[in-house]
Design a protein around this motif. Structure first.
Motif, PDB file in Angstrom:
ATOM      1  N   ASP A   1     -14.438  68.528  88.417  1.00 36.18           N
ATOM      2  CA  ASP A   1     -13.233  68.274  88.967  1.00 36.18           C
ATOM      3  C   ASP A   1     -12.132  68.872  87.911  1.00 36.18           C
ATOM      4  OD1 ASP A   1     -13.820  67.074  91.116  1.00 36.18           O
ATOM      5  OD2 ASP A   1     -13.761  65.201  90.454  1.00 36.18           O
ATOM      6  N   VAL A   2     -12.680  68.322  86.393  1.00 37.85           N
ATOM      7  CA  VAL A   2     -11.605  68.765  85.368  1.00 37.85           C
ATOM      8  C   VAL A   2     -11.584  70.226  85.205  1.00 37.85           C
ATOM      9  CG1 VAL A   2     -11.409  68.811  82.879  1.00 37.85           C
ATOM     10  CG2 VAL A   2     -12.253  66.434  84.312  1.00 37.85           C
ATOM     11  N   GLU A   3     -12.784  70.876  85.519  1.00 37.88           N
ATOM     12  CA  GLU A   3     -12.925  72.435  85.464  1.00 37.88           C
ATOM     13  C   GLU A   3     -11.784  72.981  86.453  1.00 37.88           C
ATOM     14  OE1 GLU A   3     -17.067  73.887  83.815  1.00 37.88           O
ATOM     15  OE2 GLU A   3     -16.513  74.449  85.894  1.00 37.88           O
ATOM     16  N   GLN A   4     -12.136  72.443  87.714  1.00 39.17           N
ATOM     17  CA  GLN A   4     -11.301  72.842  88.636  1.00 39.17           C
ATOM     18  C   GLN A   4      -9.778  72.762  88.474  1.00 39.17           C
ATOM     19  OE1 GLN A   4     -13.599  74.809  90.703  1.00 39.17           O
ATOM     20  NE2 GLN A   4     -12.652  73.773  92.513  1.00 39.17           N
ATOM     21  N   LEU A   5      -9.440  71.590  88.208  1.00 39.48           N
ATOM     22  CA  LEU A   5      -7.890  71.178  87.733  1.00 39.48           C
ATOM     23  C   LEU A   5      -7.519  72.405  86.451  1.00 39.48           C
ATOM     24  CD1 LEU A   5      -8.086  67.214  87.467  1.00 39.48           C
ATOM     25  CD2 LEU A   5      -6.692  68.745  89.107  1.00 39.48           C
ATOM     26  N   SER A   6      -8.134  72.485  85.372  1.00 37.65           N
ATOM     27  CA  SER A   6      -7.652  73.463  84.591  1.00 37.65           C
ATOM     28  C   SER A   6      -7.770  74.902  84.858  1.00 37.65           C
ATOM     29  CB  SER A   6      -8.912  73.470  83.458  1.00 37.65           C
ATOM     30  OG  SER A   6      -8.849  74.511  82.526  1.00 37.65           O
ATOM     31  N   ALA A   7      -8.670  75.324  85.857  1.00 39.57           N
ATOM     32  CA  ALA A   7      -8.610  76.559  86.653  1.00 39.57           C
ATOM     33  C   ALA A   7      -7.129  76.599  87.627  1.00 39.57           C
ATOM     34  CB  ALA A   7      -9.759  76.804  87.240  1.00 39.57           C
ATOM     35  N   TYR A   8      -7.124  75.417  88.321  1.00 36.49           N
ATOM     36  CA  TYR A   8      -5.915  75.434  89.328  1.00 36.49           C
ATOM     37  C   TYR A   8      -4.714  75.642  88.341  1.00 36.49           C
ATOM     38  CZ  TYR A   8      -2.325  73.109  92.246  1.00 36.49           C
ATOM     39  OH  TYR A   8      -1.380  72.815  93.087  1.00 36.49           O
ATOM     40  N   LEU A   9      -4.562  75.139  87.344  1.00 38.10           N
ATOM     41  CA  LEU A   9      -3.170  75.364  86.300  1.00 38.10           C
ATOM     42  C   LEU A   9      -3.087  76.863  86.049  1.00 38.10           C
ATOM     43  CD1 LEU A   9      -3.363  72.415  83.761  1.00 38.10           C
ATOM     44  CD2 LEU A   9      -1.689  72.892  85.302  1.00 38.10           C
ATOM     45  N   ASP A  10      -4.324  77.380  85.900  1.00 37.11           N
ATOM     46  CA  ASP A  10      -4.098  78.882  85.408  1.00 37.11           C
ATOM     47  C   ASP A  10      -4.071  79.626  86.659  1.00 37.11           C
ATOM     48  OD1 ASP A  10      -4.240  78.277  82.867  1.00 37.11           O
ATOM     49  OD2 ASP A  10      -6.314  78.016  82.704  1.00 37.11           O
ATOM     50  N   GLY A  11      -4.315  79.009  87.863  1.00 38.59           N
ATOM     51  CA  GLY A  11      -4.428  80.191  89.306  1.00 38.59           C
ATOM     52  C   GLY A  11      -5.475  80.761  89.327  1.00 38.59           C
ATOM     53  N   GLN A  12      -6.456  80.175  88.830  1.00 35.95           N
ATOM     54  CA  GLN A  12      -7.779  80.817  88.844  1.00 35.95           C
ATOM     55  C   GLN A  12      -8.617  80.427  90.094  1.00 35.95           C
ATOM     56  OE1 GLN A  12      -9.010  83.132  86.644  1.00 35.95           O
ATOM     57  NE2 GLN A  12      -7.010  83.494  85.795  1.00 35.95           N
ATOM     58  N   LEU A  13      -8.206  79.748  90.976  1.00 33.47           N
ATOM     59  CA  LEU A  13      -8.798  79.343  91.926  1.00 33.47           C
ATOM     60  C   LEU A  13      -8.700  80.052  93.307  1.00 33.47           C
ATOM     61  CD1 LEU A  13      -8.560  75.251  91.946  1.00 33.47           C
ATOM     62  CD2 LEU A  13     -10.274  76.763  91.111  1.00 33.47           C
ATOM     63  N   SER A  14      -9.761  80.230  94.161  1.00 33.46           N
ATOM     64  CA  SER A  14      -9.557  80.717  95.445  1.00 33.46           C
ATOM     65  C   SER A  14      -8.499  80.234  96.511  1.00 33.46           C
ATOM     66  CB  SER A  14     -10.816  81.227  96.026  1.00 33.46           C
ATOM     67  OG  SER A  14     -11.291  79.818  96.250  1.00 33.46           O
ATOM     68  N   GLN A  15      -8.164  80.633  97.449  1.00 34.92           N
ATOM     69  CA  GLN A  15      -7.249  79.920  98.329  1.00 34.92           C
ATOM     70  C   GLN A  15      -8.013  78.702  98.911  1.00 34.92           C
ATOM     71  OE1 GLN A  15      -3.981  80.750  98.370  1.00 34.92           O
ATOM     72  NE2 GLN A  15      -3.696  78.852  99.750  1.00 34.92           N
TER      73      GLN A  15
END
Lengths: 202, 217
Positions: free
Chosen positions: B8-22
């Motif tokens: 979850d933390v990884e996902q949140l960190s990537a979310y902050l950087d706009g690195q997640l898929s839609q």
């Protein structure tokens, strides 16, 4: 600045072209080294080493982000410096007052920008960040310096550190968590202006 | 409320950087609305990132531009250098040849020269008694004037020696061309070496001037 042309010329041995690139990137390179090493003199040495190595290895640059390529060189120079430091630890000489107390580094005296209060705030943030960065493992530190301080994207950080993007993503998340905990311990010591801005961000 | 997993933390960190898929982004945003722990972690990460982004940048304490020495650049080799490199080698060979010839000359034309140069004179020398018996001694004995003047004193044993004086002038005549070549080779060697040094020196000075003027700019 026509960066591709300068790089091409530098690859053919044009030192003036390379020095133009040095002037453009020296602040980024120095700041990266400073945040990884936490020592101004070592950072300057590592930056110089990095540029010398970069010139000699310029033919190995095959396109892509030149900034990332250059930051890889300086990160490697910093790792070398840290290994050397581990083998030969030294005690830095801190300036002292007449009473024998450690003297604060009066950086604000040398900085021509901003009021004394602003400069003091800046110095406090810098001190807190540097302290927390130095508590991170070296690999995590490099990732966070490149991504959050220098503003590289994940692929650039991956290219600079020669690690997969997944590893970068994972290390960055861990590093941010640890940094948040560490910075939290500074609490009220962080400048008020900064805290207010954080509240606005939220 | 469960504490977030590391994923979850990884996902949140990537979310902050706009690195997640839609799709990942939509899923995470749904969880953020329903899970306060996830939302609190996102806040922590965002704060940490905001603090790091505010890290004051420093100016580099000096310029890190490279000098030719630091870059390992040597002065360019002038066009004449390969030729003069060979010239130096040729000069060395000539020098050694000259030296060797000179020494040989001293040996051969010093000690043995009179004997060697005397050889062509044997037809005349025989007449003095050292050669085969002449058919008519009366024709030989009255030697020409110069020879007669230089005939040596008889040896104690009474045997006439081979005439030495005629040998000396012919020896100097023979060594003169060799001396000329020795000095010619030696002179040529010295000229070639000096030319090589001069070109190299001029080139180095020109390079230093060029580098110095660029650094002052």
């Amino acid at each position: 600045m026509d960066e591709p042309a300068l790089i091409r010329n530098a690859q053919h041995g044009d030192l003036d072209a390379f020095n133009t690139l040095v002037l453009a990137y020296q602040d980024i390179v120095y700041n990266t080294a400073l945040r990884i090493l936490g020592d101004e003199d070592l950072a300057a040495d590592a930056s110089q080493e990095a540029f010398i190595h970069a010139f000699r290895a310029l033919n190995s640059y095959r396109g892509g982000s030149f900034r990332a390529w250059l930051l890889r060189t300086v990160t490697n120079a910093c790792y070398d410096e840290l290994r050397r430091k581990q083998r030969h630890p030294s005690t830095p000489l801190e300036p002292e007052t007449e009473d024998g107390d450690e003297m604060e580094t009066p950086r604000w005296l040398a900085d021509p920008d901003g009021s004394p209060e602003e400069l003091l705030d800046k110095a406090e943030i810098e001190h807190a960040i540097q302290h927390c960065l130095e508590n991170l493992p070296t690999d995590f530190r490099a990732v966070v310096v490149l991504a959050d301080i220098q503003g590289l994207d994940y692929s650039e950080v991956a290219s600079a550190l020669k690690k997969p993007v997944g590893t970068i993503k994972s290390r960055l998340a861990r590093a941010r968590l640890r940094l948040r905990e560490c910075l939290h311990s500074f609490g009220e010591l962080l400048p008020s202006a900064f805290r207010l801005e954080e509240e606005r961000t939220l | 409320m469960n504490s977030p997993s590391f994923h979850d933390v990884e996902q949140l960190s990537a979310y902050l950087d706009g690195q997640l898929s839609q799709a990942e982004k939509t899923r995470l945003e749904t969880r953020l609305q329903s899970d306060p722990a996830i939302a609190a972690t996102l806040t922590d990460l965002r704060q940490a990132r905001a603090i790091l982004r505010r890290t004051p940048g420093r100016r580099s304490p000096r310029n890190f531009t490279l000098t030719p020495k630091m870059a390992g650049i040597k002065p360019p080799v002038p066009r004449l250098v390969p030729t003069l490199g060979w010239a130096s080698a040729v000069a060395m060979v000539l020098f050694v040849f000259t030296l060797g010839t000179n020494l040989l000359g001293q040996i051969s034309f010093g000690a043995n020269a009179p004997m060697l140069s005397a050889a062509p004179m044997t037809s005349e020398g025989y007449g003095l008694g050292g050669g085969p018996p002449a058919t008519d001694n009366s024709q030989v004995l009255p030697t020409p004037e110069p020879y007669a003047l230089t005939v040596p004193e008889p040896t104690p044993s009474g045997e006439p020696r081979l005439a030495q004086p005629p040998a000396a002038p012919s020896s100097t005549k023979a060594s003169q061309p060799i001396d000329f070549w020795i000095y010619a080779w030696l002179g040529l060697s010295i000229i070639l070496i000096l030319a090589a040094l001069l070109v190299r020196l001029t080139n180095d000075q020109a390079f230093r001037r060029k580098v110095g003027s660029k650094r002052n700019q």
